[in-house]
Structure formats: structure tokens, C-alpha cells
Design a protein around this motif. Structure first.
Motif, short mmCIF file in Angstrom:
data_model
loop_
_atom_site.label_atom_id
_atom_site.label_comp_id
_atom_site.label_asym_id
_atom_site.label_seq_id
_atom_site.Cartn_x
_atom_site.Cartn_y
_atom_site.Cartn_z
N VAL A 90 -2.39 -1.54 -7.88
CA VAL A 90 -2.49 -1.91 -6.47
C VAL A 90 -3.89 -1.68 -5.95
O VAL A 90 -4.51 -2.58 -5.36
CB VAL A 90 -1.46 -1.11 -5.64
N ARG A 136 -0.36 2.90 -1.05
CA ARG A 136 -0.59 2.26 0.25
C ARG A 136 -2.07 2.01 0.43
O ARG A 136 -2.91 2.87 0.12
CB ARG A 136 -0.08 3.16 1.38
N ASP A 172 4.14 4.50 -5.81
CA ASP A 172 3.65 3.39 -4.98
C ASP A 172 2.25 3.73 -4.49
O ASP A 172 1.78 4.88 -4.62
CB ASP A 172 4.58 3.16 -3.80
N TRP A 183 -7.06 4.22 0.18
CA TRP A 183 -5.77 4.07 -0.48
C TRP A 183 -5.23 5.45 -0.81
O TRP A 183 -5.98 6.42 -0.92
CB TRP A 183 -5.88 3.23 -1.77
N GLU A 196 2.63 -0.77 -1.14
CA GLU A 196 2.47 -2.23 -1.17
C GLU A 196 3.39 -2.92 -2.16
O GLU A 196 3.52 -4.16 -2.12
CB GLU A 196 1.01 -2.56 -1.55
#
Length: 292
Positions: A179, A205, A203, A232, A241
Motif C-alpha cells: 500500500v 492507512r 492494513d 502512512w 486502504e
């Protein structure tokens, strides 16, 4: 397909007692654990624990081709020692990084070209894969860029697997790192489906407003804590995301009989305290059941 978690989250909160960790894991419905380097490797203790809660994999990520040859040799020796322990307690997978040569790949002028470290990485991996096969293990490369790792992108995977086609070399797939590197999260799962034997559930962000202020090279993200200039951060699943419905549909198509899912909890909101760690893992298990 079993569901477990990486023990590092508890280690960082001050808990290294695998008996205590395993007891809580069983109570919370987990099938296995992934054993990180902070847990003491005591054979008598694991003889009691592993019969009740399997160790899905062990993980040891370090710079195995450090320019300091003595340091690199010590880290490789420790990896092989841990591989032997993994085999003894019935784990089927050893997860590791590759290392990188700062001298070859990170010039004083700046930038980074990980391909310059490919030759010493391959030399190390050939020996590590041979030892893994002797011990009945699959060696899985983590795509985490920390610890000076070059197995961090589909491009580098292709170079590595082209030179080492042996199926005893596979992947521990962690989409969270893709990501923040702006690499497609989903397509590599199909292209490298036969190599993926372990998945880190985590995850990421992105804070695009902050990125617009500091730029992509201002990379101050931490495993613990949160820096004011981070653009991030890692999160529990569902807070970043990744489309987890789409991700888990791809997971269901993976063919490996060794496949396990492991929460690698590195969310600053659920860390450094055992109760926070437990709440974060409980939350993620509930969410995962909806995605499954």
C-alpha cells in the motif's frame, strides 16, 4: 487454512511467556501462532505448548548479507539454528528477509538499487533453501522493506525465483507494505499464487494531505508509536486502504496446503500494553469472520 497471529505484538507489550500467549490464543479461537524472535526457544516449554496450539511458522528477519561479514555470518548461523528448532517443534515454514548490501545498493550519492545486491542474496538463499529442504521446511520471504530486504516487490520476486525456481522457496505475503509503496495489492496474489504459503494480515492507512506536505522520501513511519510527520501507518485490518472482501476472495483461491493467516499487529492504537494487544486481535478476528 488456519488463523493465528505473530507473537511480536505481545513481546513489544512486555509478554514473552509463550504458555501465557498460547493459552489466551486458544481461549480467543485462534488455531496457531507465528513465533517471532522475542520468544525464548525453550524445548521443554514448547513440548507442552505445541501439542495444544501449533506453531504455524517461525520468523527471523535480519540483514543476512550485511557488509560486515562477521555479522552476516552470525545472523545466518542464528537463522539456521532457528530453522532447526522450527523443524523440531513441527512448524512447516521459516519466514525471513534477504538482507541488502549498503555498499552495493545504497550509494553515498543517495537512492537505492536493490538489484545490485542480488548476487550475494542468491548465494545466501541457495544455502538457506538447501538447509530448509533438509529440515522439511519451506522458506518464505517476507516483503517487508525493513531490515534491509530486497524481496520487496513483484519485480524483485521475479528475479529471485528466476534464479531459484525451487518450490521450497516461497512467500510470506504482506499486502500492507505494498500500500505505502504504491504497488498493486491484488494482482501479485494471482501471479505468484503457487509461491504464497503464509499471509500477514495487516492494513495501512495513507494520509494524503500529509504526503503533500512532506513528500514520499520523508518516511518516518514506526513499528511502534506515531510520528507527527508520518504520511502512512500500519493499522488493524479494515482501518486502512485495503479492500478486505476483495483480498479475502483472492486468498480463498490460493492453492498452498500450508497456507495460514497470521495477524501481524503493528497498529499504534493497539500496542505496548497486553490488554490493548488483546483488544486489537479480538477486533480483527471478528472482522475477519465477516470477510470470510
Amino acid at each position: 487454512m488456519r488463523i493465528g497471529f505473530h507473537t511480536n505484538a505481545y513481546v513489544w507489550s512486555g509478554v514473552t511467556d509463550i504458555v501465557r500467549i498460547a493459552r489466551w490464543a486458544r481461549e480467543s479461537g485462534f488455531d496457531c501462532v507465528e513465533l517471532g524472535p522475542g520468544i525464548p526457544l525453550e524445548r521443554e516449554t514448547f513440548a507442552r505448548v505445541s501439542g495444544e496450539l501449533p506453531v504455524a511458522a517461525m520468523i527471523y528477519c535480519r540483514n543476512f548479507i550485511d557488509d560486515d561479514q562477521e555479522l552476516a555470518a552470525r545472523e545466518q548461523q542464528e537463522l539456521f539454528r532457528r530453522m532447526e528448532f522450527a523443524s523440531e517443534i513441527g512448524a512447516k515454514k521459516m519466514i525471513c528477509s534477504t538482507g541488502i548490501s549498503k555498499r552495493l545498493s545504497i550509494p553515498d550519492a543517495g537512492g537505492c538499487d536493490p538489484t545490485k545486491s542480488l548476487e550475494p542474496v542468491l548465494e545466501f538463499l541457495h544455502r538457506a533453501v538447501d538447509r530448509a529442504k533438509e529440515l522439511g521446511l519451506v522458506l518464505c520471504l517476507e516483503n517487508c522493506p525493513m531490515y534491509r530486504n530486497i524481496a520487496t516487490s513483484p519485480y524483485l520476486w521475479e528475479l529471485i525465483f528466476r534464479n531459484i525456481p525451487d518450490q521450497a522457496l516461497g512467500l510470506c505475503y504482506d499486502a500492507s507494505h505494498f500500500v505505502w509503496q504504491f504497488i498493486d495489492v491484488y494482482e501479485p496474489m494471482e501471479h505468484y499464487a503457487d509461491r504464497i504459503h503464509h499471509i500477514h494480515l495487516k492494513d495501512t492507512r495513507l494520509y494524503m494531505d500529509k504526503l503533500g506536505q512532506v513528500g514520499i522520501l520523508h518516511n518516518t513511519a514506526k513499528e511502534r508509536g506515531f510520528d507527527e510527520n508520518q504520511w502512512w501507518r500500519h493499522t488493524v485490518i479494515g482501518n486502512g486502504e485495503i479492500n478486505w472482501h476483495r483480498f479475502m476472495e483472492a486468498v480463498k483461491r490460493l492453492p498452498s496446503p500450508l497456507l495460514d493467516l497470521s495477524f501481524e499487529q503493528e497498529d499504534c492504537r493497539y500496542e505496548c500494553d497486553p490488554e490493548k494487544v488483546r483488544r486489537g486481535l479480538d477486533l480483527q478476528m471478528r472482522r475477519l469472520r465477516t470477510y470470510l
